[in-house]
Enzyme design. Sequence first.
Site, mmCIF file in Angstrom:
data_model
loop_
_atom_site.group_PDB
_atom_site.id
_atom_site.type_symbol
_atom_site.label_atom_id
_atom_site.label_comp_id
_atom_site.label_asym_id
_atom_site.label_seq_id
_atom_site.Cartn_x
_atom_site.Cartn_y
_atom_site.Cartn_z
ATOM 1 N N CYS A 165 42.942 -13.634 25.563
ATOM 2 C CA CYS A 165 42.546 -14.930 24.993
ATOM 3 C C CYS A 165 42.133 -14.688 23.541
ATOM 4 O O CYS A 165 41.108 -15.181 23.099
ATOM 5 C CB CYS A 165 41.437 -15.593 25.801
ATOM 6 S SG CYS A 165 39.931 -14.639 25.896
ATOM 7 N N CYS A 172 41.916 -6.616 36.115
ATOM 8 C CA CYS A 172 40.621 -6.878 35.464
ATOM 9 C C CYS A 172 39.979 -8.141 36.022
ATOM 10 O O CYS A 172 39.484 -8.973 35.269
ATOM 11 C CB CYS A 172 40.800 -7.011 33.956
ATOM 12 S SG CYS A 172 41.257 -5.480 33.194
ATOM 13 N N ALA A 173 39.982 -8.270 37.349
ATOM 14 C CA ALA A 173 39.401 -9.484 37.942
ATOM 15 C C ALA A 173 37.922 -9.561 37.592
ATOM 16 O O ALA A 173 37.218 -8.564 37.650
ATOM 17 C CB ALA A 173 39.578 -9.455 39.453
ATOM 18 N N ALA A 174 37.465 -10.767 37.210
ATOM 19 C CA ALA A 174 36.038 -10.958 36.928
ATOM 20 C C ALA A 174 35.278 -10.757 38.247
ATOM 21 O O ALA A 174 35.832 -11.003 39.314
ATOM 22 C CB ALA A 174 35.811 -12.367 36.400
ATOM 23 N N PRO A 175 34.043 -10.300 38.296
ATOM 24 C CA PRO A 175 33.179 -10.071 37.156
ATOM 25 C C PRO A 175 33.269 -8.675 36.544
ATOM 26 O O PRO A 175 32.403 -8.314 35.750
ATOM 27 C CB PRO A 175 31.787 -10.299 37.757
ATOM 28 C CG PRO A 175 31.916 -9.827 39.167
ATOM 29 C CD PRO A 175 33.335 -10.102 39.572
ATOM 30 N N GLY A 176 34.255 -7.886 36.855
ATOM 31 C CA GLY A 176 34.386 -6.589 36.197
ATOM 32 C C GLY A 176 33.738 -5.471 36.995
ATOM 33 O O GLY A 176 33.577 -5.564 38.191
ATOM 34 N N GLY A 177 33.377 -4.383 36.299
ATOM 35 C CA GLY A 177 32.881 -3.183 36.976
ATOM 36 C C GLY A 177 34.016 -2.189 37.063
ATOM 37 O O GLY A 177 35.117 -2.454 36.608
ATOM 38 N N ASP A 221 44.917 -9.209 32.740
ATOM 39 C CA ASP A 221 44.296 -10.251 31.902
ATOM 40 C C ASP A 221 43.151 -9.508 31.208
ATOM 41 O O ASP A 221 42.036 -9.444 31.719
ATOM 42 C CB ASP A 221 43.815 -11.391 32.809
ATOM 43 C CG ASP A 221 43.292 -12.584 32.032
ATOM 44 O OD1 ASP A 221 43.678 -12.745 30.865
ATOM 45 O OD2 ASP A 221 42.484 -13.347 32.595
HETATM 46 C C1 LIG Z 1 39.769 -11.912 30.512
HETATM 47 S S1 LIG Z 1 38.723 -11.435 31.756
HETATM 48 C C2 LIG Z 1 39.762 -11.513 33.193
HETATM 49 C C3 LIG Z 1 39.373 -12.582 34.147
HETATM 50 C C4 LIG Z 1 40.205 -12.613 35.430
HETATM 51 N N1 LIG Z 1 41.620 -12.733 35.168
HETATM 52 C C5 LIG Z 1 39.745 -13.763 36.297
HETATM 53 O O1 LIG Z 1 40.313 -14.848 36.179
HETATM 54 O O2 LIG Z 1 38.816 -13.553 37.056
HETATM 55 C C6 LIG Z 1 38.610 -9.719 31.483
HETATM 56 C C7 LIG Z 1 37.782 -9.019 32.532
HETATM 57 O O3 LIG Z 1 37.873 -7.615 32.327
HETATM 58 C C8 LIG Z 1 36.676 -7.027 32.786
HETATM 59 N N2 LIG Z 1 36.590 -5.684 32.174
HETATM 60 C C9 LIG Z 1 35.943 -5.286 31.059
HETATM 61 N N3 LIG Z 1 36.129 -3.971 30.847
HETATM 62 C C10 LIG Z 1 36.907 -3.515 31.852
HETATM 63 C C11 LIG Z 1 37.407 -2.237 32.214
HETATM 64 N N4 LIG Z 1 37.152 -1.168 31.471
HETATM 65 N N5 LIG Z 1 38.152 -2.143 33.319
HETATM 66 C C12 LIG Z 1 38.421 -3.232 34.073
HETATM 67 N N6 LIG Z 1 37.959 -4.466 33.793
HETATM 68 C C13 LIG Z 1 37.217 -4.610 32.700
HETATM 69 C C14 LIG Z 1 35.608 -8.009 32.324
HETATM 70 O O4 LIG Z 1 34.464 -7.914 33.117
HETATM 71 C C15 LIG Z 1 36.306 -9.366 32.491
HETATM 72 O O5 LIG Z 1 35.959 -9.928 33.727
#
Ligand SMILES: C[S@@+](CC[C@H](N)C(=O)[O-])C[C@H]1O[C@@H](n2cnc3c(N)ncnc32)[C@H](O)[C@@H]1O
Length: 415
Positions: A312, A242-247, A262
């Site tokens: 978190c 789930c690396a930001a910014p998502g998608g 994460d």
């Molecule tokens: C807690 S953050 C993780 C941040 C990441 N570990 C970083 O340091 O860049 C959760 C992330 O999950 C992404 N997210 C939301 N829905 C998701 C999905 N269905 N599949 C994958 N990622 C998703 C969000 O955009 C967000 O960036």
Amino acid sequence: MPIFPKISLRPEVENYLKESFMNKEVVSASSKQEAERKFEALLIHLAHPPSFTTVRVNTHLASVDYVRGLLLDELQKQFSGFSVPVLQHPALPDVLLIPVTGPRRNIEKQQREVIVGAQCGNAVLRGAHVYVPGIVSASKFMKAGDVISVYSDIKGKCKKGAKEFDGTKVFLGNGISELSRKDIFNGIPALKGIGIRMTEPIYLSPSFDNVLPSYLFLQNLPSAVVAHVLNPQPGEKILDLCAAPGGSPPFLPESFDRILLDAPCSGMGQRPNMACTWTLKEVTSYQPLQRRLLNVAVKLLKPGGVLVYSTCTITLAENEEQVAWALTTFPCLQLQPQEPQIGGEGMVGAGLSQGQLKQLQRFDPSVVPLQDMDTDCLGDTKGEDMIWLANKDCIGFFIAKFLKCKSTEEKVSRK
Ligand SMILES: C[S@@+](CC[C@H](N)C(=O)[O-])C[C@H]1O[C@@H](n2cnc3c(N)ncnc32)[C@H](O)[C@@H]1O
């Protein structure tokens, strides 16, 4: 002594949280009064910022000592006059800690005011200046150079461009306006820079706007712990699912040695957070999404691989209940001890054994009393006591580490 009231939640959300924090197992492990006291303390802690600013050093570019020296020079400049220590975390070699002083209760409120959105207000409490997009309202004749009191519109009720606001607002400190009211609300969308430069914030934390950007970045302490718990090794294939910014994640045919999940979550551990307007439906919507992501993660993990799951948030549903569900749903998963172990053990109530709870890390800020830190007490506090406090008084967070066993028999024999 708290300076802010407890986080304001919809009654349905507060009741939902209270039920899980006062579940049968919690109450029988202590008492109803003690469980209730802890829950109320948690809600108060969530409204206040953590006691430390934490930064992660990019150790590929420079040594931690070198960056620590640069940071000390920068803090001297920012806090002209008094010296603030920069501590190196003994268990997290790439983490530096800077104590936050405050709350300062004797700041004089000014006649001219700026109201900022809640998100912007939270950033100000952690050391940011006020950027133009965060400004919701400003007093009628505000000019550049005026000393301004800054307030947070914690419930999101102030109208953009208003000249005054009588709703719930929380004082964040004073600053100097870089622009006039007219400049801010003249409709030019390109204005993005600093609107109010904070000079007397009630919590004094360093500003990290463009400060040594290639050498360090702001990261809450538990997120830095996650990276160490994952413990990637040279040559391994690692996936940050789930690396930001998502998608949408791309189609991934491979299998990975280590996966970090994460997870997107209700974020109820974030601090400071004085009001959350989410409905119960929104707060509880994450459990099924996280289960789908766990499902994908387990499929993409090679046998013998490591999965680290983190959030978190503080809810039982997104943390210990997910661990219990994962262990039942995927017999190949085995819970692992974590290194370093800095947070407390998992919370009871999801049917996990004592041994399993000990393998989890739950960062629960309510385990320490709310801090009042002034410059005198900084000088008197020992480094090890500050590290202890930084480990406890951080955001609410949760980490679980699993091993995907090569076969179910292996899991049984390892037990
Ligand atoms: C807690 S953050 C993780 C941040 C990441 N570990 C970083 O340091 O860049 C959760 C992330 O999950 C992404 N997210 C939301 N829905 C998701 C999905 N269905 N599949 C994958 N990622 C998703 C969000 O955009 C967000 O960036």
